[in-house]
Design an enzyme around this catalytic site. Structure first.
Site, PDB file in Angstrom:
ATOM      1  N   ILE A  79       0.854  -1.188   0.000  1.00 37.06           N
ATOM      2  CA  ILE A  79       0.000   0.000   0.000  1.00 37.06           C
ATOM      3  C   ILE A  79       0.886   1.232   0.000  1.00 37.06           C
ATOM      4  O   ILE A  79       1.775   1.369   0.848  1.00 37.06           O
ATOM      5  CB  ILE A  79      -0.950   0.005   1.215  1.00 37.06           C
ATOM      6  CG1 ILE A  79      -1.836  -1.250   1.194  1.00 37.06           C
ATOM      7  CG2 ILE A  79      -1.822   1.260   1.210  1.00 37.06           C
ATOM      8  CD1 ILE A  79      -2.687  -1.425   2.437  1.00 37.06           C
ATOM      9  N   GLU A  80       0.659   2.110  -0.959  1.00 36.82           N
ATOM     10  CA  GLU A  80       1.471   3.325  -1.090  1.00 36.82           C
ATOM     11  C   GLU A  80       1.305   4.178   0.161  1.00 36.82           C
ATOM     12  O   GLU A  80       0.207   4.356   0.674  1.00 36.82           O
ATOM     13  CB  GLU A  80       1.043   4.071  -2.362  1.00 36.82           C
ATOM     14  CG  GLU A  80       1.878   5.272  -2.700  1.00 36.82           C
ATOM     15  CD  GLU A  80       1.367   6.503  -1.996  1.00 36.82           C
ATOM     16  OE1 GLU A  80       2.194   7.153  -1.327  1.00 36.82           O
ATOM     17  OE2 GLU A  80       0.169   6.794  -2.088  1.00 36.82           O
ATOM     18  N   CYS A 178      13.071   7.749  -2.371  1.00 34.89           N
ATOM     19  CA  CYS A 178      11.742   7.424  -2.876  1.00 34.89           C
ATOM     20  C   CYS A 178      11.778   7.509  -4.400  1.00 34.89           C
ATOM     21  O   CYS A 178      12.236   8.513  -4.955  1.00 34.89           O
ATOM     22  CB  CYS A 178      10.713   8.394  -2.311  1.00 34.89           C
ATOM     23  SG  CYS A 178       9.064   8.217  -3.064  1.00 34.89           S
ATOM     24  N   ASP A 185      15.239   8.263   2.119  1.00 33.10           N
ATOM     25  CA  ASP A 185      14.720   7.370   3.151  1.00 33.10           C
ATOM     26  C   ASP A 185      15.909   6.851   3.954  1.00 33.10           C
ATOM     27  O   ASP A 185      16.914   6.423   3.380  1.00 33.10           O
ATOM     28  CB  ASP A 185      13.969   6.187   2.528  1.00 33.10           C
ATOM     29  CG  ASP A 185      12.734   6.615   1.757  1.00 33.10           C
ATOM     30  OD1 ASP A 185      12.002   7.495   2.255  1.00 33.10           O
ATOM     31  OD2 ASP A 185      12.499   6.072   0.659  1.00 33.10           O
ATOM     32  N   GLU A 218      10.311  -1.679   0.726  1.00 34.44           N
ATOM     33  CA  GLU A 218      10.160  -3.124   0.578  1.00 34.44           C
ATOM     34  C   GLU A 218      11.048  -3.661  -0.543  1.00 34.44           C
ATOM     35  O   GLU A 218      11.632  -4.744  -0.434  1.00 34.44           O
ATOM     36  CB  GLU A 218       8.694  -3.464   0.285  1.00 34.44           C
ATOM     37  CG  GLU A 218       7.724  -3.027   1.379  1.00 34.44           C
ATOM     38  CD  GLU A 218       7.178  -1.611   1.169  1.00 34.44           C
ATOM     39  OE1 GLU A 218       6.151  -1.291   1.781  1.00 34.44           O
ATOM     40  OE2 GLU A 218       7.784  -0.825   0.398  1.00 34.44           O
ATOM     41  N   ARG A 246       8.069   8.997   8.043  1.00 34.16           N
ATOM     42  CA  ARG A 246       7.724  10.157   7.232  1.00 34.16           C
ATOM     43  C   ARG A 246       6.198  10.243   7.205  1.00 34.16           C
ATOM     44  O   ARG A 246       5.523   9.246   6.983  1.00 34.16           O
ATOM     45  CB  ARG A 246       8.258  10.032   5.802  1.00 34.16           C
ATOM     46  CG  ARG A 246       7.911  11.250   4.940  1.00 34.16           C
ATOM     47  CD  ARG A 246       8.370  11.100   3.521  1.00 34.16           C
ATOM     48  NE  ARG A 246       9.819  10.976   3.456  1.00 34.16           N
ATOM     49  CZ  ARG A 246      10.450  10.367   2.458  1.00 34.16           C
ATOM     50  NH1 ARG A 246       9.763   9.797   1.494  1.00 34.16           N
ATOM     51  NH2 ARG A 246      11.759  10.319   2.443  1.00 34.16           N
TER      52      ARG A 246
END
Length: 271
Positions: A79-80, A178, A185, A218, A246
């Site tokens: 899930i974004e 990202c 990240d 992931e 975040r």
């Protein structure tokens, strides 16, 4: 739907009414195609901590908690993260008769988005304690060679050691970007293995090589897992990364070759 169609990096209105439709699933398949023969690449869990979780009780009084979501690595979709943030914001003014009612609704919505069973655990805001990492920190070692993008050829066995080992290593130096926004990240990565002793300097060099890499949390963990499995050929392997938060969320993917090696989820100081 492609990730380019998501709300990442775009100005967005924050919903004030319950809005499960904002959840944006992303297929895991494309990123996993080249790792199809890697044992354990889809074995493990993704843990998410939700720090901005609030709703109304039956008296319309705001309630707050910290949530831990568990998403199986076997799920067809992840899930974004921005869509998940918007989803939880949409619950801020929604009335629930009990915590269990909230849990049931969230589990239903997230399970539908991921097409797999997703669970939610709630913690009081002062009860999710910070853990200290266990294992051997390799951050003070000096790599022989540095690269600016992931390079599996950096990974080496220890030529001076022929005995098998059962070791847990960790590094706080994991950084990636990202793939949509380009924002950095940051994370701590744990690597446990059994088998021929690895060259720890080479593992540190490999972790550092992610600093300009574009990939979701992931996907980075699965690439690290796959490269170690293929190049160093351990008997068993675990790769677990705890990323900083975040937007009130942190993501903590874990992949294992043996389910008996699944660790308990933790929260580190940077989270």
């Amino acid at each position: 739907m492609s990730v380019e169609q998501s709300l990442l990096g775009k100005e967005t209105e924050y919903p004030t009414t319950y809005s499960p439709s904002v959840l944006f699933p992303i297929s895991r398949d494309a990123a996993r195609e080249k790792y199809a023969q890697i044992e354990g690449i889809s074995q493990g869990k993704d843990w998410w901590h939700v720090f901005e979780l609030s709703w109304l009780n039956s008296d319309n009084i705001p309630q707050v908690a910290i949530g831990r979501i568990t998403l199986p690595a076997t799920s067809p979709y992840l899930i974004e993260s921005k869509s998940l943030k918007l989803y939880f914001n949409s619950l801020n003014f929604h009335v629930f008769a009990s915590k269990q009612e909230l849990i049931d609704l969230v589990e239903k919505d997230l399970s539908q988005a991921a097409n797999a069973k997703v669970s939610l655990e709630l913690f009081d805001v002062d009860s999710l304690e910070i853990s200290k990492p266990s294992g051997m920190c390799i951050d003070d070692l000096k790599p022989e060679r540095l690269e600016s993008h992931p390079d599996a050829s950096l990974l080496k066995l220890d030529a001076n050691e022929q005995h098998d080992a059962d070791v847990t290593l960790y590094s706080h130096l994991l950084r990636s970007n990202c793939p949509v926004t380009g924002q950095p990240d940051w994370g701590t990565v744990f690597i446990r293995y059994t088998g021929r002793k690895h060259c720890y300097r080479s593992i540190l060099a490999y972790i550092i090589s992610y600093r300009q890499h574009n990939g979701f949390h992931e996907q980075c963990v699965e690439q690290i897992y796959a490269d170690i499995w293929k190049n160093l050929q351990p008997e068993k392997l675990m790769v677990y990364a705890t990323y900083t938060r975040r937007g009130g969320l942190d993501i903590n993917p874990c992949r294992v070759s043996d389910l008996s090696w699944m660790p308990n989820p933790i929260r580190l100081a940077r989270q």
